[in-house]
Every structure is written in structure tokens, then in C-alpha cells.
Design a protein around this motif. Structure first.
Motif, PDB file in Angstrom:
ATOM      1  N   VAL A   1     -34.260  31.843 -13.311  1.00  0.00           N
ATOM      2  CA  VAL A   1     -34.266  30.715 -14.238  1.00  0.00           C
ATOM      3  C   VAL A   1     -32.990  30.724 -15.065  1.00  0.00           C
ATOM      4  CG1 VAL A   1     -36.783  30.631 -14.357  1.00  0.00           C
ATOM      5  CG2 VAL A   1     -35.526  32.109 -15.940  1.00  0.00           C
ATOM      6  N   GLU A   2     -32.770  29.644 -15.815  1.00  0.00           N
ATOM      7  CA  GLU A   2     -31.553  29.520 -16.625  1.00  0.00           C
ATOM      8  C   GLU A   2     -31.594  30.422 -17.853  1.00  0.00           C
ATOM      9  OE1 GLU A   2     -34.449  27.099 -18.795  1.00  0.00           O
ATOM     10  OE2 GLU A   2     -34.011  27.339 -16.653  1.00  0.00           O
ATOM     11  N   ASP A   3     -30.420  30.933 -18.251  1.00  0.00           N
ATOM     12  CA  ASP A   3     -30.345  31.722 -19.482  1.00  0.00           C
ATOM     13  C   ASP A   3     -29.507  31.040 -20.564  1.00  0.00           C
ATOM     14  OD1 ASP A   3     -27.702  32.203 -18.661  1.00  0.00           O
ATOM     15  OD2 ASP A   3     -28.092  34.275 -18.050  1.00  0.00           O
ATOM     16  N   THR A   4     -28.987  29.842 -20.289  1.00  0.00           N
ATOM     17  CA  THR A   4     -28.178  29.108 -21.258  1.00  0.00           C
ATOM     18  C   THR A   4     -28.384  27.614 -21.031  1.00  0.00           C
ATOM     19  OG1 THR A   4     -26.507  30.855 -21.109  1.00  0.00           O
ATOM     20  CG2 THR A   4     -25.850  28.816 -22.209  1.00  0.00           C
ATOM     21  N   SER A   5     -28.613  26.852 -22.108  1.00  0.00           N
ATOM     22  CA  SER A   5     -28.821  25.408 -21.939  1.00  0.00           C
ATOM     23  C   SER A   5     -28.383  24.643 -23.182  1.00  0.00           C
ATOM     24  CB  SER A   5     -30.293  25.096 -21.636  1.00  0.00           C
ATOM     25  OG  SER A   5     -31.109  25.314 -22.773  1.00  0.00           O
ATOM     26  N   VAL A   6     -27.946  23.409 -22.952  1.00  0.00           N
ATOM     27  CA  VAL A   6     -27.601  22.471 -24.020  1.00  0.00           C
ATOM     28  C   VAL A   6     -28.165  21.116 -23.634  1.00  0.00           C
ATOM     29  CG1 VAL A   6     -25.766  21.330 -25.317  1.00  0.00           C
ATOM     30  CG2 VAL A   6     -25.465  23.699 -24.579  1.00  0.00           C
ATOM     31  N   ALA A   7     -28.825  20.457 -24.564  1.00  0.00           N
ATOM     32  CA  ALA A   7     -29.407  19.141 -24.290  1.00  0.00           C
ATOM     33  C   ALA A   7     -29.053  18.177 -25.414  1.00  0.00           C
ATOM     34  CB  ALA A   7     -30.923  19.244 -24.150  1.00  0.00           C
ATOM     35  N   SER A   8     -28.750  16.935 -25.038  1.00  0.00           N
ATOM     36  CA  SER A   8     -28.499  15.864 -26.001  1.00  0.00           C
ATOM     37  C   SER A   8     -29.680  14.909 -25.994  1.00  0.00           C
ATOM     38  CB  SER A   8     -27.221  15.103 -25.646  1.00  0.00           C
ATOM     39  OG  SER A   8     -26.093  15.949 -25.736  1.00  0.00           O
TER      40      SER A   8
ATOM     41  N   SER B   1     -34.336   9.331 -24.628  1.00  0.00           N
ATOM     42  CA  SER B   1     -33.707   9.885 -23.430  1.00  0.00           C
ATOM     43  C   SER B   1     -33.146  11.264 -23.718  1.00  0.00           C
ATOM     44  CB  SER B   1     -32.595   8.965 -22.914  1.00  0.00           C
ATOM     45  OG  SER B   1     -31.501   8.946 -23.825  1.00  0.00           O
ATOM     46  N   ILE B   2     -32.944  12.032 -22.631  1.00  0.00           N
ATOM     47  CA  ILE B   2     -32.398  13.387 -22.741  1.00  0.00           C
ATOM     48  C   ILE B   2     -31.349  13.584 -21.652  1.00  0.00           C
ATOM     49  CG2 ILE B   2     -34.286  14.319 -21.315  1.00  0.00           C
ATOM     50  CD1 ILE B   2     -34.057  16.916 -22.969  1.00  0.00           C
ATOM     51  N   TYR B   3     -30.283  14.300 -22.007  1.00  0.00           N
ATOM     52  CA  TYR B   3     -29.216  14.634 -21.064  1.00  0.00           C
ATOM     53  C   TYR B   3     -28.953  16.131 -21.222  1.00  0.00           C
ATOM     54  CZ  TYR B   3     -24.587  14.668 -18.844  1.00  0.00           C
ATOM     55  OH  TYR B   3     -23.508  14.936 -18.032  1.00  0.00           O
ATOM     56  N   ALA B   4     -29.154  16.903 -20.172  1.00  0.00           N
ATOM     57  CA  ALA B   4     -29.131  18.362 -20.302  1.00  0.00           C
ATOM     58  C   ALA B   4     -28.185  19.010 -19.307  1.00  0.00           C
ATOM     59  CB  ALA B   4     -30.537  18.928 -20.127  1.00  0.00           C
ATOM     60  N   ARG B   5     -27.660  20.158 -19.734  1.00  0.00           N
ATOM     61  CA  ARG B   5     -26.861  21.033 -18.881  1.00  0.00           C
ATOM     62  C   ARG B   5     -27.384  22.454 -19.048  1.00  0.00           C
ATOM     63  NH1 ARG B   5     -25.797  17.623 -16.256  1.00  0.00           N
ATOM     64  NH2 ARG B   5     -23.832  16.628 -15.678  1.00  0.00           N
ATOM     65  N   MET B   6     -27.395  23.229 -17.954  1.00  0.00           N
ATOM     66  CA  MET B   6     -27.876  24.605 -18.038  1.00  0.00           C
ATOM     67  C   MET B   6     -27.220  25.446 -16.954  1.00  0.00           C
ATOM     68  SD  MET B   6     -31.745  23.948 -16.614  1.00  0.00           S
ATOM     69  CE  MET B   6     -31.918  22.636 -17.809  1.00  0.00           C
ATOM     70  N   ASN B   7     -27.267  26.770 -17.149  1.00  0.00           N
ATOM     71  CA  ASN B   7     -26.711  27.675 -16.160  1.00  0.00           C
ATOM     72  C   ASN B   7     -27.325  29.061 -16.354  1.00  0.00           C
ATOM     73  OD1 ASN B   7     -25.094  28.545 -14.020  1.00  0.00           O
ATOM     74  ND2 ASN B   7     -23.290  27.480 -14.811  1.00  0.00           N
TER      75      ASN B   7
END
Length: 341
Positions: A215-222, A201-207
Motif C-alpha cells: 500500500v501507499e506510504d505517502t499521499s497528498v489530496a486536494s 471533488s477530490i484530486y489525489a497523488r500517492m506513492n
């Protein structure tokens, strides 16, 4: 189509932008002839004709129809990977396709099937697999030197060299399909699978925090792996400087590598000879003459798969899985929930 005997491999390049130069250098080092290329921009086409001493075409269809080539690299913007790859593969031409393999899984499947049907090699351009640093880390993991993998942290981040705008079409949703999670993150997703196996599984945040782009210029995914291990993938176009790093932790040791503060080195840290301080252990360092650049080696691996039948270093199936993880990340960011993949 593969060359007979000791005949030199003739190759073409589709898309003559920045990354294509790495492919050109790889073919030169590998003893192949870059005889032709396709590039829609007339200015770039004329410049590359002079630099590469190769025939330039305005469309890949014309190049494939008129040239006798056995292999191609696809270095176009993301949205054009699949059409070019499918046309080449259906002709039996071997394909090294820059990441991501495509923007949707159906297109990835079509490319994989076309390669299977024609017998052509399809390699995804996740060049990090060919880095001596990554190759050594993978070997040490497989040998059990750090025990069972429990956690990893993967990061690829930069700021476009301080440029005030995102380069080329990378900020366009239609041409690129996504921002840093796709552009940089697909490399990290492939590395995650390479080191830790399949992901559950993946859980992601971006902005989008710096640039006026679609498109997004910053992202973090677990990530949660099928093994139970956990991972963190961090990507950014807002991080001043340039970083490409990985850290893999296990029950008996860790592997760490980063270019953030200078020439990248790989450190193996264990407790093989007993307890130590919180920050001290038994260290083994690995240094390589050109440890940060796997592009040339990736092309050479491609050539070896064609001419010698060696295993493909990063298959179409591998490329599909990195796309699947990235798409799962986008779905998670939209829904605010973890997504099973």
C-alpha cells in the motif's frame, strides 16, 4: 440493549491490539465495565486477560453469544470491522467502530441500516471530533469568528516511531485495504467535512517510497468543497517524527493547531482591531490540559449517547462519507484525474 436505571453498562471489545487500550481506558473513565473481549491471537488474549481482568474469547461470535453485554468497541484490522459490527448491531448491541467504518460503501450502508433497524447506537471512531482543540475550532467556525471558510490544510504524518517496518498488518492490502491515505487520511477527511461541509471533488497523488509494502506510504489530496472552499490533505508514513495538525482560513480570520513542535495549542488570528503586519494580528490562544487526546472523550461521548440519548458525535453516516472521500482519492490517483464525490 441499554441498562435499566442506574445499572452499570457491560461492554466488550473486539480486537485487543494497540488501539483497544484507548477504548478500555475510556470505558474505565466512563464508569462502564469491560467484562469480555475477543482476540484471535492467543498470546495477546492471555496478556489482556491479565491486564484487563476480563474474559477473553478467540472469536467475537462466541463472545456475543455467551456474554450479556450492551455495547462493544470494534478494534480489529479494517477488513473485519463490518462482519463484527453487523453481528452486534443485529443483536441490538451498541457499536463504537474504529475508523474506517468499512472498506466499501455497501458494507457501510448495511451497518447504518442494521443500527437503524435495531435502534442501536452506531458511532464511528473518528476521535478527533472529541478533542477539545477540534471542538473549540468547530464552535468558533460555527460562530462566524473567521468568516466564510476559504481554505484549509490538514495533515497527519509519522514514521512509525522510526521502526524499519510498518507495524502489524497495516502494510497488507487485503487486511487493511489501503495505506496512509486510508489509515490517517480518513481522519483528515472527516475533519475536512466537520470544518467545511460536504466535498464536491477530490484530486489525489500517492506513492510507496520507503517501505516494502503493498500500500501507499505517502499521499497528498486536494479537495473542493460544495461551498467553493479548497483544502489540502497530507498523509505520510515517511515523515520523521509525528504530526497532527489543521489550519482553517476564512475571510475574517484563521484557526491553526499543530503538535509538531510541542504541546498542541489552538490559535485564533483575526484583524478585528485594524490592520497589522504581515505576520501580526489579534491573537487568542486556547490551551487544554489534555488537548491532544480525544480517544477517552470519544468513548465517553459514546456512553452518553447510549445512556442519556445525546447526539452521536460521529455517526455511521459520517463514517461512510470519510470512506467515500478516501475511495475517491484512490480512484483519482489511479486515473490521474479529479473525481466528483
Amino acid at each position: 440493549m441499554s441498562p435499566a436505571g442506574n445499572e452499570t453498562l457491560n461492554v466488550g471489545i473486539i480486537g485487543a491490539g494497540g488501539i483497544s487500550q484507548r477504548h478500555y481506558e475510556g470505558y474505565r473513565h466512563g464508569g462502564a465495565n469491560v467484562v469480555a473481549f475477543a482476540e484471535v491471537s492467543e498470546g495477546t488474549r492471555l496478556r489482556r486477560e491479565d491486564e484487563w481482568q476480563a474474559r477473553g474469547y478467540a472469536s467475537f461470535e462466541d463472545m456475543l453469544e455467551r456474554e450479556h453485554i450492551q455495547a462493544v468497541s470494534i478494534c480489529t484490522p479494517n477488513a473485519f470491522h463490518a462482519p463484527a459490527a453487523l453481528e452486534a448491531l443485529r443483536r441490538g448491541i451498541h457499536v463504537l467502530c474504529e475508523k474506517p467504518l468499512s472498506l466499501d460503501l455497501e458494507a457501510c450502508d448495511a451497518m447504518i441500516e442494521a443500527a437503524r433497524s435495531s435502534g442501536a447506537v452506531l458511532q464511528t471512531g473518528h476521535h478527533l471530533r472529541s478533542s477539545p482543540l477540534v471542538e473549540t475550532a468547530k464552535r468558533l467556525i460555527d460562530e462566524g469568528r473567521i468568516g466564510r471558510v476559504t481554505f484549509m490544510r490538514l495533515r497527519q504524518a509519522h514514521d512509525w516511531g522510526g521502526a524499519p517496518e510498518v507495524r502489524g498488518v497495516f502494510g497488507s492490502l487485503a487486511a487493511s485495504g489501503g495505506g496512509t491515505l486510508l489509515d490517517n487520511g480518513c481522519h483528515m477527511m472527516d475533519l475536512a467535512r466537520h470544518f467545511g461541509g460536504d466535498v464536491r471533488s477530490i484530486y489525489a497523488r500517492m506513492n510507496t517510497l520507503k517501505f516494502e509494502i503493498e500500500v501507499e506510504d505517502t499521499s497528498v489530496a486536494s479537495l473542493e468543497f460544495e461551498s467553493g472552499a479548497l483544502g489540502s490533505v497530507e498523509n505520510s508514513w515517511t515523515a520523521t517524527g509525528w504530526e497532527e495538525s489543521f489550519a482553517v482560513y476564512g475571510t475574517q480570520g484563521s484557526l491553526e493547531c499543530s503538535n509538531r513542535l510541542g504541546t498542541p495549542r489552538l490559535r485564533l488570528l483575526t484583524r478585528e482591531f485594524g490592520f497589522g503586519g504581515w505576520d501580526k494580528g489579534d491573537e487568542t490562544w486556547y490551551d487544554f490540559a489534555d488537548g491532544a487526546n480525544g480517544h477517552v472523550r470519544s468513548v465517553q461521548h459514546f456512553l452518553a449517547s447510549i445512556t442519556q440519548g445525546t447526539p452521536i458525535v460521529c455517526t455511521g453516516e459520517d463514517g461512510r462519507e470519510s470512506v467515500r472521500l478516501v475511495l475517491g482519492g484512490y480512484e483519482s490517483a489511479r486515473s490521474g484525474l479529479p473525481v466528483g464525490v
